[in-house]
Design an enzyme around this catalytic site. Structure first.
Site, mmCIF file in Angstrom:
data_model
loop_
_atom_site.group_PDB
_atom_site.id
_atom_site.type_symbol
_atom_site.label_atom_id
_atom_site.label_comp_id
_atom_site.label_asym_id
_atom_site.label_seq_id
_atom_site.Cartn_x
_atom_site.Cartn_y
_atom_site.Cartn_z
ATOM 1 N N THR A 70 -10.951 60.760 -6.661
ATOM 2 C CA THR A 70 -12.185 60.001 -6.439
ATOM 3 C C THR A 70 -11.811 58.750 -5.656
ATOM 4 O O THR A 70 -11.075 57.889 -6.177
ATOM 5 C CB THR A 70 -12.842 59.595 -7.772
ATOM 6 O OG1 THR A 70 -13.052 60.779 -8.547
ATOM 7 C CG2 THR A 70 -14.171 58.890 -7.543
ATOM 8 N N LEU A 100 -4.939 62.278 -6.835
ATOM 9 C CA LEU A 100 -4.193 61.037 -7.047
ATOM 10 C C LEU A 100 -5.097 59.914 -7.540
ATOM 11 O O LEU A 100 -6.321 59.992 -7.431
ATOM 12 C CB LEU A 100 -3.513 60.657 -5.725
ATOM 13 C CG LEU A 100 -2.410 61.639 -5.275
ATOM 14 C CD1 LEU A 100 -2.085 61.474 -3.797
ATOM 15 C CD2 LEU A 100 -1.164 61.457 -6.139
ATOM 16 N N PRO A 101 -4.499 58.820 -8.054
ATOM 17 C CA PRO A 101 -5.298 57.807 -8.737
ATOM 18 C C PRO A 101 -6.290 57.003 -7.897
ATOM 19 O O PRO A 101 -7.407 56.748 -8.354
ATOM 20 C CB PRO A 101 -4.238 56.851 -9.319
ATOM 21 C CG PRO A 101 -2.989 57.644 -9.402
ATOM 22 C CD PRO A 101 -3.054 58.618 -8.265
ATOM 23 N N LYS A 134 -20.381 62.151 -5.565
ATOM 24 C CA LYS A 134 -19.630 61.872 -6.800
ATOM 25 C C LYS A 134 -19.913 60.443 -7.299
ATOM 26 O O LYS A 134 -20.179 60.221 -8.477
ATOM 27 C CB LYS A 134 -18.136 62.075 -6.498
ATOM 28 C CG LYS A 134 -17.169 61.507 -7.490
ATOM 29 C CD LYS A 134 -16.986 62.391 -8.692
ATOM 30 C CE LYS A 134 -16.101 61.729 -9.728
ATOM 31 N NZ LYS A 134 -16.121 62.396 -11.005
ATOM 32 N N LYS A 138 -13.522 52.233 -12.532
ATOM 33 C CA LYS A 138 -13.014 52.462 -11.171
ATOM 34 C C LYS A 138 -14.137 53.037 -10.275
ATOM 35 O O LYS A 138 -14.377 52.565 -9.168
ATOM 36 C CB LYS A 138 -11.838 53.439 -11.225
ATOM 37 C CG LYS A 138 -11.366 53.915 -9.875
ATOM 38 C CD LYS A 138 -10.527 55.183 -9.975
ATOM 39 C CE LYS A 138 -10.644 55.971 -8.691
ATOM 40 N NZ LYS A 138 -9.849 57.164 -8.641
HETATM 41 P P1 NAD Z 1 -3.702 60.707 -13.745
HETATM 42 O O1 NAD Z 1 -3.334 59.272 -13.694
HETATM 43 O O2 NAD Z 1 -3.596 61.447 -15.036
HETATM 44 O O3 NAD Z 1 -2.827 61.517 -12.663
HETATM 45 C C1 NAD Z 1 -2.452 61.003 -11.415
HETATM 46 C C2 NAD Z 1 -1.070 61.561 -11.079
HETATM 47 O O4 NAD Z 1 -0.693 61.087 -9.795
HETATM 48 C C3 NAD Z 1 0.025 61.110 -12.056
HETATM 49 O O5 NAD Z 1 0.730 62.236 -12.538
HETATM 50 C C4 NAD Z 1 0.916 60.208 -11.215
HETATM 51 O O6 NAD Z 1 2.286 60.255 -11.581
HETATM 52 C C5 NAD Z 1 0.696 60.786 -9.831
HETATM 53 N N1 NAD Z 1 1.010 59.873 -8.747
HETATM 54 C C6 NAD Z 1 0.764 58.542 -8.647
HETATM 55 N N2 NAD Z 1 1.199 58.066 -7.479
HETATM 56 C C7 NAD Z 1 1.720 59.111 -6.802
HETATM 57 C C8 NAD Z 1 2.306 59.253 -5.505
HETATM 58 N N3 NAD Z 1 2.451 58.226 -4.671
HETATM 59 N N4 NAD Z 1 2.747 60.485 -5.146
HETATM 60 C C9 NAD Z 1 2.635 61.548 -5.989
HETATM 61 N N5 NAD Z 1 2.095 61.476 -7.221
HETATM 62 C C10 NAD Z 1 1.630 60.269 -7.609
HETATM 63 O O7 NAD Z 1 -5.177 60.799 -13.147
HETATM 64 P P2 NAD Z 1 -6.245 61.989 -13.348
HETATM 65 O O8 NAD Z 1 -7.053 61.727 -14.557
HETATM 66 O O9 NAD Z 1 -5.556 63.286 -13.185
HETATM 67 O O10 NAD Z 1 -7.201 61.688 -12.107
HETATM 68 C C11 NAD Z 1 -6.826 61.979 -10.778
HETATM 69 C C12 NAD Z 1 -7.995 61.680 -9.858
HETATM 70 O O11 NAD Z 1 -9.120 62.463 -10.259
HETATM 71 C C13 NAD Z 1 -8.462 60.221 -9.880
HETATM 72 O O12 NAD Z 1 -8.823 59.835 -8.586
HETATM 73 C C14 NAD Z 1 -9.663 60.254 -10.829
HETATM 74 O O13 NAD Z 1 -10.587 59.216 -10.549
HETATM 75 C C15 NAD Z 1 -10.240 61.615 -10.512
HETATM 76 N N6 NAD Z 1 -11.020 62.214 -11.634
HETATM 77 C C16 NAD Z 1 -10.549 62.158 -12.912
HETATM 78 C C17 NAD Z 1 -11.306 62.726 -13.925
HETATM 79 C C18 NAD Z 1 -10.843 62.688 -15.365
HETATM 80 O O14 NAD Z 1 -11.655 62.958 -16.262
HETATM 81 N N7 NAD Z 1 -9.577 62.387 -15.634
HETATM 82 C C19 NAD Z 1 -12.536 63.361 -13.634
HETATM 83 C C20 NAD Z 1 -12.957 63.433 -12.319
HETATM 84 C C21 NAD Z 1 -12.190 62.844 -11.308
#
Ligand code: NAD
Length: 326
Positions: free
Chosen positions: A124, A95-96, A199, A274
């Site tokens: 994260t 999640l975000p 991380k 972030k």
């Molecule tokens: P994203 O925004 O693409 O996906 C997040 C998902 O969570 C979305 O589909 C959203 O609809 C859903 N969501 C939001 N609130 C919600 C809730 N209350 N209940 C259920 N679903 C909900 O983000 P991402 O890129 O997939 O990243 C997710 C996590 O991984 C973050 O914490 C990010 O920092 C971490 N991360 C991302 C990357 C990257 O390259 N994208 C790399 C490493 C770590």
């Protein structure tokens, strides 16, 4: 163990080895068919859930976004609500941010949860939030680990992520077979929150090195050096790092780098900002000086305010280049 003691000849030892091997394979197969709940099916989570299905697990998924759910349902997952997900063997959240992760766990813990379940948060977030979540999960009799990832969207898609796990050794051993369905390197970092600590410290260093490479490349080019010549020098000298060698921010140096695609795709400025914000928070709380990390945070905040939040974080080079032309 007992079998080993009585094994005197080479043959018996080989038989014991075979039995042990078969036993381990049985255990691995048992781990292959779990009921897994997955919450958060965005850029990362969608691929991660899909890879778990490829390994034979049954996925029960939830996301506030309907299209995100439908995309994973089309690949074989069952869309579920939080009450159903709370009953699974493993529950993974991707999640975000801090608030959304914490609130989701608060909601989950109000449900009738499976006390044998292992909850895994791969988002994260702040290590201190991890510790609070672990307490509310433990109070309900279940187990929790933090397991943030590195490797980005390509790593999520190709199941080559690095997982940094915080929890007990037993918990690490219990989550490892599942995480192996989504990643290549699964490292036990220590107790709760230590996965996030690893991380955040890594990503802070990544941001600093990207800014450093951008600054040096820009200076060298402006002084009249050929970009490729200087990149080759860095990469065979003391300045060499991942940002210079694998992900050079100057267009034309590394074929696959976002710099060659208008800084699209890759790892966004929003996400590195972030992560730097989280690193600044834990550094302040632990009274740890991070002068370079704090400056990197402010630089990336500036990029965001200039509308570059959705560009790859190597866009910092382009930003500096344009600034120097002013
Ligand atoms: P994203 O925004 O693409 O996906 C997040 C998902 O969570 C979305 O589909 C959203 O609809 C859903 N969501 C939001 N609130 C919600 C809730 N209350 N209940 C259920 N679903 C909900 O983000 P991402 O890129 O997939 O990243 C997710 C996590 O991984 C973050 O914490 C990010 O920092 C971490 N991360 C991302 C990357 C990257 O390259 N994208 C790399 C490493 C770590």
């Amino acid at each position: 163990m007992a079998l080993r003691v009585i094994a005197s000849s080479k043959n018996i030892k080989n038989i014991v080895k075979t039995i042990e091997g078969n036993f381990m394979r049985c255990l691995a197969t048992a781990a292959d068919n779990k009921n897994i709940g997955f919450i958060g099916l965005g850029n990362m989570g969608g691929h991660m859930a899909t890879n778990l299905m490829k390994k034979g697990h049954k996925l029960h998924v939830y996301d506030v976004s309907k299209p995100a759910c439908e995309a994973v349902r089309a690949k074989g997952a069952k869309i579920a609500d939080l009450s159903e997900i709370a009953k699974m063997d493993y529950v993974i959240t991707m999640l975000p941010n801090n608030d959304i992760v914490y609130n989701t766990f608060e909601e989950l813990m109000k449900k009738d949860i499976n006390k044998n379940a292992l909850f895994i948060d791969s988002s994260t977030i702040d290590p201190n939030v991890v510790k609070s979540i672990q307490k509310i999960v433990k109070a309900k009799g279940a187990r929790f680990v933090d397991a943030p990832v590195s490797g980005g969207v390509p790593g999520a898609e190709q199941a080559t992520l690095t997982f940094m796990v915080g929890g007990t050794v037993d918990e690490y051993n219990a989550v490892k077979p599942v995480l192996e369905g989504m990643g290549k390197r699964i490292t036990h970092c220590g107790s709760y929150g230590m996965g996030q600590a690893a991380k955040l410290a890594n990503n802070m260093m990544l941001a600093i090195s990207m800014i450093g490479v951008s600054e040096a490349m820009n200076l060298a080019i402006r002084l009249g050096l050929d970009a490729q010549t200087f990149a080759d020098i860095i990469n065979s000298s003391t300045g060499r790092c991942w940002s210079s060698e694998m992900y050079n921010p100057v267009p034309g140096i590394v074929k696959t780098a976002p710099a060659n695609f208008g800084y699209s795709g890759g790892f966004s400025t929003d996400l590195i900002t972030k992560d730097l914000g989280l690193a600044s928070g834990v550094a302040t709380a632990s009274n740890t000086p991070i002068p370079m990390g704090a400056l990197a945070h402010q630089i990336y905040r500036t990029l965001k305010s200039q509308g570059l939040g959705n560009k790859d974080f190597s866009v910092v080079y382009d930003f500096m280049k344009n600034e120097s032309n002013n």
